[in-house]
Design a protein around this motif. Structure first.
Motif, PDB file in Angstrom:
ATOM      1  N   GLN A 103       0.834  -1.207   0.000  1.00  0.00           N
ATOM      2  CA  GLN A 103       0.000   0.000   0.000  1.00  0.00           C
ATOM      3  C   GLN A 103       0.868   1.256   0.000  1.00  0.00           C
ATOM      4  OE1 GLN A 103      -2.326   0.337   3.608  1.00  0.00           O
ATOM      5  NE2 GLN A 103      -0.606  -0.152   4.936  1.00  0.00           N
ATOM      6  N   GLY A 104       2.053   1.170   0.592  1.00  0.00           N
ATOM      7  CA  GLY A 104       2.967   2.307   0.630  1.00  0.00           C
ATOM      8  C   GLY A 104       3.783   2.467  -0.634  1.00  0.00           C
ATOM      9  N   GLU A 105       3.740   1.486  -1.524  1.00  0.00           N
ATOM     10  CA  GLU A 105       4.468   1.578  -2.787  1.00  0.00           C
ATOM     11  C   GLU A 105       3.496   1.767  -3.941  1.00  0.00           C
ATOM     12  OE1 GLU A 105       7.939  -0.679  -3.474  1.00  0.00           O
ATOM     13  OE2 GLU A 105       8.165  -1.310  -1.388  1.00  0.00           O
ATOM     14  N   VAL A 106       2.801   0.716  -4.343  1.00  0.00           N
ATOM     15  CA  VAL A 106       1.845   0.833  -5.445  1.00  0.00           C
ATOM     16  C   VAL A 106       0.686   1.756  -5.068  1.00  0.00           C
ATOM     17  CG1 VAL A 106       0.079  -0.461  -6.723  1.00  0.00           C
ATOM     18  CG2 VAL A 106       2.432  -1.300  -6.627  1.00  0.00           C
ATOM     19  N   GLU A 129      -6.934   5.069  -1.064  1.00  0.00           N
ATOM     20  CA  GLU A 129      -8.011   4.386  -0.324  1.00  0.00           C
ATOM     21  C   GLU A 129      -8.241   2.970  -0.837  1.00  0.00           C
ATOM     22  OE1 GLU A 129     -12.800   4.892   0.059  1.00  0.00           O
ATOM     23  OE2 GLU A 129     -11.591   6.695   0.402  1.00  0.00           O
ATOM     24  N   HIS A 130      -8.129   2.788  -2.141  1.00  0.00           N
ATOM     25  CA  HIS A 130      -8.448   1.483  -2.707  1.00  0.00           C
ATOM     26  C   HIS A 130      -7.219   0.593  -2.875  1.00  0.00           C
ATOM     27  CE1 HIS A 130     -12.512   2.769  -2.911  1.00  0.00           C
ATOM     28  NE2 HIS A 130     -12.120   3.890  -3.478  1.00  0.00           N
ATOM     29  N   GLY A 175       0.638  -2.489 -13.541  1.00  0.00           N
ATOM     30  CA  GLY A 175      -0.355  -2.277 -14.590  1.00  0.00           C
ATOM     31  C   GLY A 175      -1.723  -1.970 -14.017  1.00  0.00           C
ATOM     32  N   MET A 176      -2.104  -2.718 -12.989  1.00  0.00           N
ATOM     33  CA  MET A 176      -3.396  -2.477 -12.345  1.00  0.00           C
ATOM     34  C   MET A 176      -3.422  -1.110 -11.664  1.00  0.00           C
ATOM     35  SD  MET A 176      -4.990  -5.233 -13.132  1.00  0.00           S
ATOM     36  CE  MET A 176      -3.943  -5.243 -14.608  1.00  0.00           C
ATOM     37  N   GLY A 177      -2.311  -0.729 -11.045  1.00  0.00           N
ATOM     38  CA  GLY A 177      -2.240   0.557 -10.360  1.00  0.00           C
ATOM     39  C   GLY A 177      -2.367   1.721 -11.321  1.00  0.00           C
ATOM     40  N   ALA A 178      -1.809   1.589 -12.523  1.00  0.00           N
ATOM     41  CA  ALA A 178      -1.907   2.660 -13.516  1.00  0.00           C
ATOM     42  C   ALA A 178      -3.348   2.854 -13.966  1.00  0.00           C
ATOM     43  CB  ALA A 178      -1.009   2.344 -14.709  1.00  0.00           C
TER      44      ALA A 178
END
Length: 459
Positions: free
Chosen positions: A340-343, A374-375, A397-400
């Protein structure tokens, strides 16, 4: 805030900012702080906690040796690393800072303490010099995420005042929003003014442009490079092949959501480069390095901006502001708070940057960043085999894609929302503190263990 945009965005090499970039910087700093080295007879490096548990997979061993040799993350040639290390191992010696030779082999002079943590952070390391007169010097350092390091006790020391006071100091997003209300300035405009207290306008723009050029080159190289990633998992690089398929696709049969495939592949291309030890930009970490470049490329090419250069600069300045807040008030270290602290933070940074580049208000920027974090709350860091590959590459990829969604939601609203960015950053901090250590970059829990268990059961 005592950070600069160039603290958040560092040019270095993969696969990890906390486990590769930070240890390389720390090893070199130790020698520089204890020069001259002419009477040194031996040097030993010891790794603790997460650095020991996932150090080989994250190339911490290589990074420490390179740092002792005097190399820096921004200048070392990624293509020469293996050759340099093999030559040193064959010779049985290191030239400290490239000058003074001492006996050194990994088996003797590099120690992994896998069951022991140092007190101030999970990413601890120590270095010891022995001199010919029998005296020794030992110092402890911590790699605290994003390539940032600190020596033992530095966390308790007062932060040195900047050379020039910045016009818009902030420790929270509420501070930034208040400055904006008072002055009418946007967040990227305030960040630009703050940076100009440290450097000239020409230096600032050249630095921002260089960051984007390195990011863009990383995407391009990743989209044309096939093969297999190092480390023993035999993971194939997919971005290049999938990109070729996308370029050759039948446009008449495309579905609307296919437009996001490119964004996903941009991010994966960067993180495949990172996993291979290539040149990347911490954004804010190497493990999350693909998200911001992917969303910037989407902005610059798909959003058809009138002035993409100006927009990219505003994007990076705004993203840096969000990263600074997360680092100051929570963490960007997977070993401290999980992924959570990176992506999660990278997603928030990219979402805020995109809104700023598209001309959104300060309230919309804040809203986008809040949605992005949050997500991702509660996301663990559980890399298989201690390698920054699975699930890290796809996760970027999902984070983008999530960042673009967050920006879209924020731009369609007026900026009002229920949970503030400051509140969600504090929630991330508390969630990370509550998270069991095995889920924080140790490869001792989560997906890392589950896959191993399944594979063994199948044998």
């Amino acid at each position: 805030m005592d950070m600069s945009v160039f603290d958040l965005f560092k040019i270095g090499i993969g696969p990890s900012s906390s486990h590769t970039v930070g240890p390389m910087v720390a090893a070199r700093r130790f020698l520089l702080e204890n020069a001259p080295l002419d009477d040194v007879s031996a040097v030993t490096a010891e790794l603790y906690g997460s650095l020991a548990l996932t150090g080989v997979g994250h190339a911490t061993d290589k990074a420490v040796i390179l740092g002792l040799m005097g190399e820096t993350p921004q200048d070392v040639d990624p293509t020469a690393v293996d050759r340099m290390l093999a030559a040193a191992e064959a010779a049985g010696e290191l030239r400290l800072l490239g000058r003074h030779a001492v006996p050194f082999t990994r088996a003797v002079n590099l120690v992994f303490h896998k069951t022991e943590n140092l007190p101030e952070h999970p990413n601890g390391m120590s270095f010891t010099l022995q001199r010919h007169d029998g005296s020794t010097v030992r110092k402890i350092y911590y790699s605290v995420g994003g390539g940032f390091i600190r020596a033992e006790g530095e966390s308790a020391a007062p932060v040195a005042a900047p050379a020039a006071p910045i016009p818009y100091p902030f420790d929270t997003m509420a501070d930034l929003l208040a400055h904006g209300e008072r002055t009418g300035l946007t967040i990227p405009a305030m960040l630009r003014t703050n940076e100009l207290a440290r450097c000239s306008e020409a230096e600032l723009d050249a630095g921002l442009d260089r960051i984007w050029n390195v990011m863009r080159s990383c995407i391009a190289h990743g989209l044309e490079t096939a093969g297999q990633l190092p480390g023993g998992l035999n993971v194939k690089r997919r971005a290049a092949n999938l990109w070729r398929q996308a370029l050759g696709a039948d446009r008449a049969n495309e579905l609307p959501h296919d437009a996001l495939n490119g964004v996903t592949l941009y991010a994966m291309a960067v993180n495949e480069e990172n996993a291979a030890g290539g040149r990347v930009v911490t954004a804010p970490t190497n493990g999350a390095a693909g998200i911001i470049p992917a969303v910037i490329k989407y902005y610059a090419e798909d959003c058809k901006p009138l002035d993409p250069v100006k927009g990219v600069r505003a994007f990076l300045l705004t993203a840096a502001a969000i990263g600074m807040l997360c680092k100051r008030n929570a963490s960007i270290s997977g070993a401290e708070v999980g992924c959570q602290g990176e992506v999660g933070v990278a997603c928030a940074m990219a979402a805020a940057g995109l809104v700023a580049a598209l001309g959104g208000s300060n309230a919309q920027i804040e809203n986008a960043a809040e949605i992005g974090i949050e997500h991702h709350l509660g996301m663990t860091c559980d890399p298989i085999g201690g390698l920054v590959q699975i699930p890290c590459i796809e996760r970027n990829g999902m984070g983008a894609v999530k960042a673009i969604t967050a920006a879209s939601l924020a731009l369609k609203g007026d900026g009002t929302h229920f949970v503030s960015l400051d509140e969600v950053i504090e929630t991330m901090r508390q969630t990370g503190a509550d998270m069991q250590a095995k889920y924080k970059e140790t490869s001792l829990g989560g997906l890392a263990i589950h896959v191993v268990t399944v594979n063994h059961a199948a044998c």
